[in-house]
Design a protein around this motif. Sequence first.
Motif, PDB file in Angstrom:
ATOM      1  N   VAL A 106      26.560  31.124  64.449  1.00  0.00           N
ATOM      2  CA  VAL A 106      25.452  31.430  65.348  1.00  0.00           C
ATOM      3  C   VAL A 106      24.143  30.991  64.681  1.00  0.00           C
ATOM      4  N   SER A 107      23.319  30.277  65.442  1.00  0.00           N
ATOM      5  CA  SER A 107      22.007  29.863  64.946  1.00  0.00           C
ATOM      6  C   SER A 107      20.941  30.734  65.594  1.00  0.00           C
ATOM      7  N   LEU A 108      20.052  31.283  64.756  1.00  0.00           N
ATOM      8  CA  LEU A 108      18.997  32.180  65.216  1.00  0.00           C
ATOM      9  C   LEU A 108      17.635  31.620  64.830  1.00  0.00           C
ATOM     10  N   ALA A 109      16.624  31.953  65.618  1.00  0.00           N
ATOM     11  CA  ALA A 109      15.262  31.517  65.319  1.00  0.00           C
ATOM     12  C   ALA A 109      14.349  32.730  65.217  1.00  0.00           C
ATOM     13  N   GLN A 151      10.204  33.157  64.475  1.00  0.00           N
ATOM     14  CA  GLN A 151       8.919  32.488  64.232  1.00  0.00           C
ATOM     15  C   GLN A 151       9.120  31.002  63.927  1.00  0.00           C
ATOM     16  N   ASP A 152       9.932  30.334  64.753  1.00  0.00           N
ATOM     17  CA  ASP A 152      10.200  28.890  64.660  1.00  0.00           C
ATOM     18  C   ASP A 152      10.972  28.488  63.406  1.00  0.00           C
ATOM     19  N   LYS A 153      11.467  29.459  62.664  1.00  0.00           N
ATOM     20  CA  LYS A 153      12.281  29.158  61.487  1.00  0.00           C
ATOM     21  C   LYS A 153      13.744  29.443  61.823  1.00  0.00           C
ATOM     22  N   LEU A 154      14.644  28.549  61.429  1.00  0.00           N
ATOM     23  CA  LEU A 154      16.049  28.660  61.807  1.00  0.00           C
ATOM     24  C   LEU A 154      16.883  29.320  60.716  1.00  0.00           C
ATOM     25  N   TYR A 155      17.805  30.166  61.159  1.00  0.00           N
ATOM     26  CA  TYR A 155      18.785  30.811  60.288  1.00  0.00           C
ATOM     27  C   TYR A 155      20.164  30.581  60.906  1.00  0.00           C
ATOM     28  N   HIS A 156      21.192  30.539  60.058  1.00  0.00           N
ATOM     29  CA  HIS A 156      22.541  30.298  60.549  1.00  0.00           C
ATOM     30  C   HIS A 156      23.477  31.356  59.983  1.00  0.00           C
ATOM     31  N   VAL A 157      24.211  32.002  60.866  1.00  0.00           N
ATOM     32  CA  VAL A 157      25.228  32.976  60.455  1.00  0.00           C
ATOM     33  C   VAL A 157      26.566  32.251  60.431  1.00  0.00           C
ATOM     34  N   ILE A 158      27.200  32.239  59.252  1.00  0.00           N
ATOM     35  CA  ILE A 158      28.411  31.446  59.044  1.00  0.00           C
ATOM     36  C   ILE A 158      29.445  32.296  58.314  1.00  0.00           C
ATOM     37  N   GLU A 159      30.697  32.201  58.771  1.00  0.00           N
ATOM     38  CA  GLU A 159      31.805  32.805  58.019  1.00  0.00           C
ATOM     39  C   GLU A 159      32.557  31.700  57.312  1.00  0.00           C
ATOM     40  N   GLU A 160      32.836  31.910  56.042  1.00  0.00           N
ATOM     41  CA  GLU A 160      33.559  30.914  55.259  1.00  0.00           C
ATOM     42  C   GLU A 160      34.343  31.614  54.163  1.00  0.00           C
ATOM     43  N   SER A 161      35.658  31.374  54.153  1.00  0.00           N
ATOM     44  CA  SER A 161      36.542  31.939  53.120  1.00  0.00           C
ATOM     45  C   SER A 161      36.372  33.450  53.008  1.00  0.00           C
ATOM     46  N   ASN A 162      36.336  34.119  54.197  1.00  0.00           N
ATOM     47  CA  ASN A 162      36.215  35.579  54.256  1.00  0.00           C
ATOM     48  C   ASN A 162      34.936  36.104  53.626  1.00  0.00           C
ATOM     49  N   GLN A 163      33.907  35.271  53.622  1.00  0.00           N
ATOM     50  CA  GLN A 163      32.556  35.685  53.255  1.00  0.00           C
ATOM     51  C   GLN A 163      31.642  35.371  54.434  1.00  0.00           C
ATOM     52  N   TRP A 164      30.733  36.295  54.755  1.00  0.00           N
ATOM     53  CA  TRP A 164      29.793  36.106  55.856  1.00  0.00           C
ATOM     54  C   TRP A 164      28.409  35.839  55.272  1.00  0.00           C
ATOM     55  N   HIS A 165      27.752  34.792  55.773  1.00  0.00           N
ATOM     56  CA  HIS A 165      26.490  34.358  55.187  1.00  0.00           C
ATOM     57  C   HIS A 165      25.395  34.285  56.251  1.00  0.00           C
ATOM     58  N   LEU A 166      24.189  34.706  55.880  1.00  0.00           N
ATOM     59  CA  LEU A 166      22.988  34.425  56.657  1.00  0.00           C
ATOM     60  C   LEU A 166      22.226  33.374  55.865  1.00  0.00           C
ATOM     61  N   ALA A 167      22.268  32.127  56.353  1.00  0.00           N
ATOM     62  CA  ALA A 167      21.765  30.995  55.583  1.00  0.00           C
ATOM     63  C   ALA A 167      20.414  30.530  56.117  1.00  0.00           C
ATOM     64  N   ASP A 168      19.535  30.216  55.183  1.00  0.00           N
ATOM     65  CA  ASP A 168      18.240  29.627  55.495  1.00  0.00           C
ATOM     66  C   ASP A 168      18.208  28.267  54.822  1.00  0.00           C
ATOM     67  N   TRP A 217      15.496  42.379  66.408  1.00  0.00           N
ATOM     68  CA  TRP A 217      16.101  41.548  67.447  1.00  0.00           C
ATOM     69  C   TRP A 217      15.122  41.144  68.547  1.00  0.00           C
ATOM     70  N   ARG A 218      14.129  41.958  68.842  1.00  0.00           N
ATOM     71  CA  ARG A 218      13.166  41.614  69.892  1.00  0.00           C
ATOM     72  C   ARG A 218      12.420  40.322  69.573  1.00  0.00           C
ATOM     73  N   GLN A 219      12.264  40.033  68.300  1.00  0.00           N
ATOM     74  CA  GLN A 219      11.543  38.833  67.876  1.00  0.00           C
ATOM     75  C   GLN A 219      12.470  37.684  67.504  1.00  0.00           C
ATOM     76  N   ILE A 220      13.769  37.945  67.510  1.00  0.00           N
ATOM     77  CA  ILE A 220      14.753  36.930  67.159  1.00  0.00           C
ATOM     78  C   ILE A 220      15.322  36.306  68.424  1.00  0.00           C
ATOM     79  N   LYS A 221      15.492  35.002  68.406  1.00  0.00           N
ATOM     80  CA  LYS A 221      16.049  34.305  69.567  1.00  0.00           C
ATOM     81  C   LYS A 221      17.265  33.492  69.132  1.00  0.00           C
ATOM     82  N   LYS A 222      18.198  33.315  70.055  1.00  0.00           N
ATOM     83  CA  LYS A 222      19.315  32.421  69.803  1.00  0.00           C
ATOM     84  C   LYS A 222      18.804  30.987  69.907  1.00  0.00           C
ATOM     85  N   ALA A 223      19.064  30.198  68.860  1.00  0.00           N
ATOM     86  CA  ALA A 223      18.505  28.842  68.824  1.00  0.00           C
ATOM     87  C   ALA A 223      19.294  27.882  69.688  1.00  0.00           C
ATOM     88  N   TYR A 224      20.626  27.842  69.532  1.00  0.00           N
ATOM     89  CA  TYR A 224      21.489  26.989  70.341  1.00  0.00           C
ATOM     90  C   TYR A 224      22.923  27.389  70.113  1.00  0.00           C
TER      91      TYR A 224
END
Length: 335
Positions: free
Chosen positions: A276-279, A281-298, A328-335
């Motif tokens: 999932v990609s989140l925005a 204040q125009d900055k993008l973050y990506h939530v990714i699962e990999e090898s049973n680890q969950w990451h919030l990546a910038d 969450w009110r200030q966070i938007k789904k990017a795509y």
Amino acid sequence: MVKSIWEESNDEYMLQPLTDEIVKKTEELFNVTLPDSYIAILKQQNGGQPICNAHPSPVPTVWGESFVIVEHIKGIGSGNGILENDYYIKEWELPEGLILFNGDGHTWLAFDYRNATSEPPIVYVDVDLEQIIQIADSFEEFLKNLYLENVEFDFEGMEIKVYSKQDLEKFIQEDNVDELIRAIPDLAQGDVDLKWFGDQLLTLSNYHDGDVRYWVANSVWNHLTYRLDDEILHSLIETFKNDVNSDVRMCAESALEQMNYSFEQFKEDVHNRERVSLAFQDKLYHVIEESNQWHLADYETDTQQSFDSADELLEKSRIDGKSLQEGWRQIKKAY
């Protein structure tokens, strides 16, 4: 085949490790046998950026006179994997029987299963030129022919243009449909004056040509729902919803789904290991699962917060000092 084709990086195309069960279910879904060489590299890493970034082409392409750039190879999975194939085939009106493993919308690389159920040839697809060109007899041959273009992108002499504000205004004044449908998505993906661009899109959303209106709607949906001013965005969506073009209306529905993406939907996607990609204040973050680890990546700062479970990420991850639910009110789904 070399031992590993992959760059040592954690990019958006890297999916969760591949299992034989996932391969079996995917082949049953597509009713084909995937190439052994494709499965072999995905067992090393399930998608990502290859070390060698180019492949020869028998015809000139948007990339160069004799090659196509291979920025990534999709693995097996949802999000940035080949399981999204049916969506892209429908969205870009591509032939049934292609399985896309690289591309951005205007150009693709694909397994061509139109006349095969196993060991398909590899084709290059140019949507704008309506071309499908075979570039390799098999995926194994495709891998062997990959090579490194030392210059990341060399646009000299290529039919790729970066458009300006003045260009768009000129094309509107001249009623230049062909250039408008190129300039709109180009500007939407770039660093553009959003107030000015929003005003231009409002004008173009009522344009007489349906293709222009479609590219306005598509660009808003794919690139601008988290960037445009809310008042302009809602005005555009209302116009799209009443368009006579069904594709424009579909873009409006998809944009609304993205705009109304709830925290409960986000939780469900995280638990389902979706990317999932989140925005914020125009900055993008990506939530990714990999090898049973969950990451919030910038990726902008090359940092990430890592957790042992989806619940831990939902509870402990922070953006601007707040939990995702709190902010969450200030966070938007990017795509």
